[in-house]
Design an enzyme around this catalytic site. Structure first.
Site, mmCIF file in Angstrom:
data_model
loop_
_atom_site.group_PDB
_atom_site.id
_atom_site.type_symbol
_atom_site.label_atom_id
_atom_site.label_comp_id
_atom_site.label_asym_id
_atom_site.label_seq_id
_atom_site.Cartn_x
_atom_site.Cartn_y
_atom_site.Cartn_z
ATOM 1 C CB CYS A 2 5.396 13.358 12.094
ATOM 2 S SG CYS A 2 6.765 14.571 12.588
ATOM 3 C CE LYS A 566 8.018 -0.456 15.337
ATOM 4 N NZ LYS A 566 9.106 -1.368 15.959
#
Ligand code: M6R
Length: 571
Positions: A2, A566
């Site tokens: 997030c 990621k």
């Protein structure tokens, strides 16, 4: 996981937030949203999908204080209701949150709220609202003492104030164009400003149009020093299709930068135990694979070496050695399990080293002993150039510790070329339902990495196995719908490996060989030659391109693999 971005000031807040969220998208892209003040009330716009979808919904929004979020779901499915921002019961407070509130169920049970989502973040914003303190910053600090877990948050109040704070997840504050910004990643600030403030654990900030104030966990005002932002790589003009493509094609540049740096500055700043007896690597995913390669390099210079998956290590029963060096490898320097393992080692008093690609990341702060890698900013979720940088830097470090010449490394870099993975072979591979990568020794590690890359972005069912292990079980999977990709660059086991391939052929499996030797009777992708130890650098790149081409042929976006993000900042 997030990304959050908040800004306040008389500048183009909405454009800044949308641009910032786009840069944060690699941290999560399930859903996105913003909150701002409209006619004296907080308004929320959110959607399932990416920032382009949000941007369309937010056309025409004008506000001088906005908070925004791009989500990778932890609590609650991917729905508009679960997308951030979340409003408090009164509707006078909106939150964006990166992290996990572990005790949210207990807290939720104590509140009388008509819940709109299944998120822990909605619980957090209501907890904040319920605090008795007289101003927002004190309410936030008070609530933060009651939550367990991790957070980076930004709250917008209907009065137009933004409060930000963090524990375990990153948050940076900066002045941009006379306004103030809070964001999860320095990348958002690149090209906008040169300076930033890094919030430490349990530090908070109040952002107003007139300025920013910082607070510690006791609510005392604190002074913070600005730091300089390093320059981020731009996507090279030649390969601007996707981040992954552009990053793969930076390989040579990355190797040259690494070599130049370590030839010039050496490793003398790295602290090593006086009586070094062993070197151990701890990491996740691709970084774990580079740890596996590195361990082989250190064994070759006579140092016992092991590599551990961080999420296993932190709950395992490893016997620690005060004369060992514990090396944490992480592109982001933010990975939750790697960080937790590093904290464990810190408590034990053992020596530690961070191998990271990110300035001023948590891992560097914990280890206080850093071997930087020079991959430049890596945006694509699938790690490519960072892997090369990790493997090559650790090879050079092993040469340094073992007193070995780096001539082979210089040769490998000067002769390095990107070997494309031919379209004809990609087309051929597309007809198989399963792809098994096999190798031995260093080639087995390349197989692991190639398989991870393929499944990560093309969703093809793939595993990797040491070829000698095939007949101990996995050979049962082989049929005429199976492609076995054999990687062969290590001569010691060449004959044995070729026998293993024949065993696959005999069971109807088809073979694609990736090798620096020409072998008759196989579909073969030929690699250039360099010192055998450095062949993982030569062999992995065409296999990264293979994954990329498979992904594109199947119509997927390599930069946004499903279900992934990621930086894995949650356990
Ligand atoms: O930032 P880190 O290097 O700590 O990340 C570790 C893994 O999450 C990462 O390498 C992941 O496996 C990649 N997406 C693989 O391409």
């Amino acid at each position: 996981m997030c990304g959050i971005c908040a800004c306040i000031g008389n500048f183009l807040c909405k454009d800044f937030i949308i641009d910032g969220l786009k840069k944060l998208e690699y941290r999560g892209y399930d859903s996105a949203g913003i909150s701002f003040i409209d006619n004296n009330a907080l308004k929320v716009i959110k959607t399932v999908g990416d920032i382009d979808a949000l941007s369309k919904l937010a056309e025409g929004v004008k506000a001088d204080a906005i908070i925004g979020h791009t989500r990778w779901a932890t609590h609650g499915g991917v729905t508009v209701e679960n997308a951030h921002p979340h409003l408090s019961k009164s509707g006078k407070l909106a939150i964006v949150h990166n992290g996990v509130i572990e005790n949210y169920k207990d807290l939720k049970a104590q509140m009388d709220v008509e819940w709109k989502s299944s998120t822990d973040s909605e619980v957090f914003v209501n907890l904040i609202e319920r605090q008795k303190e007289d101003c927002l910053i004190r309410k936030v600090i008070s609530a933060s003492k009651k939550v367990e877990g991790s957070f980076a948050i930004a709250l917008l109040s209907a009065d137009g104030e933004i409060v930000a704070g963090r524990r375990e997840n990153p948050l940076y504050i900066a002045e941009v164009d006379g306004g103030f910004v809070a964001t999860s990643d320095l990348y958002v600030l690149s090209e906008k400003t040169e300076n930033y403030f890094a919030l430490e654990n349990d530090e908070f900030a109040v952002l107003k149009k007139s300025g920013v104030e910082f607070y510690d966990k006791n609510g005392e005002k604190i002074a913070k020093k600005q730091q300089k932002i390093e320059k981020f790589n731009k996507i090279s003009a030649k390969f601007k299709n996707t981040h992954m493509e552009s990053e793969i094609f930076e390989a040579k540049d990355v190797l040259e930068k690494t070599l130049d740096f370590y030839l010039k500055y050496g490793f003398s700043t790295i602290k090593i135990p006086k009586n070094l007896q062993e070197i151990n690597f701890i990491a996740c995913g691709t970084a774990y694979h580079s740890g596996l390669v590195a361990a082989e390099y250190f064994k070759k210079i006579g140092l016992p070496s092991h590599t551990y998956i961080a999420s296993e290590f932190r709950y395992g029963n490893e016997v620690l050695n005060l004369n060992a060096l514990y090396v944490f490898i992480s592109q982001s320097g933010e990975t939750a399990d790697t960080i937790a393992s590093a904290k464990l080692i810190k408590e034990s008093g053992c020596k530690m080293l961070a191998v990271t690609n990110t300035q001023n990341c948590f891992l560097n702060q914990i280890c206080q002993n850093v071997l930087p890698t020079f991959a430049g900013k890596e945006i694509a979720v699938a790690s490519t150039k960072a892997y090369l940088a990790q493997v090559f830097s650790l090879y050079l470090f092993a040469c340094f510790l073992g007193g070995r010449d780096v001539k082979e490394a210089s040769d490998a870099v000067s002769k390095f070329e990107i070997v494309d993975f031919p379209d004809s072979l990609t087309q051929y591979a597309l007809k198989f339902k399963k792809i098994i990568f096999v190798g031995r020794g260093l080639d087995y590690i390349t197989a692991l990495e190639a398989s991870l890359k393929l499944k990560e972005i093309s969703y093809i069912n793939s595993i990797a196995i040491a070829s000698g292990e095939l007949k101990h079980g996995t050979l049962a999977l082989v049929d005429n719908e199976t492609l076995v990709v054999g990687i062969l660059t290590q001569q010691k086991t060449r004959e044995k490996f070729l026998t293993n391939l024949e065993e696959v052929k005999a069971r109807g499996g088809e073979i694609l060989l990736v090798s620096n030797c020409i072998e008759e009777g196989y579909n073969c992708l030929t690699l250039p030659n360099c010192a055998e130890d450095l062949m993982p650098i030569y062999s992995v790149v065409p296999l990264q391109i293979f994954a990329l081409k498979m992904c594109k042929k199947l119509g997927f976006n390599p930069d946004k693999p499903r279900n992934l993000a990621k930086s894995v900042t949650v356990e």
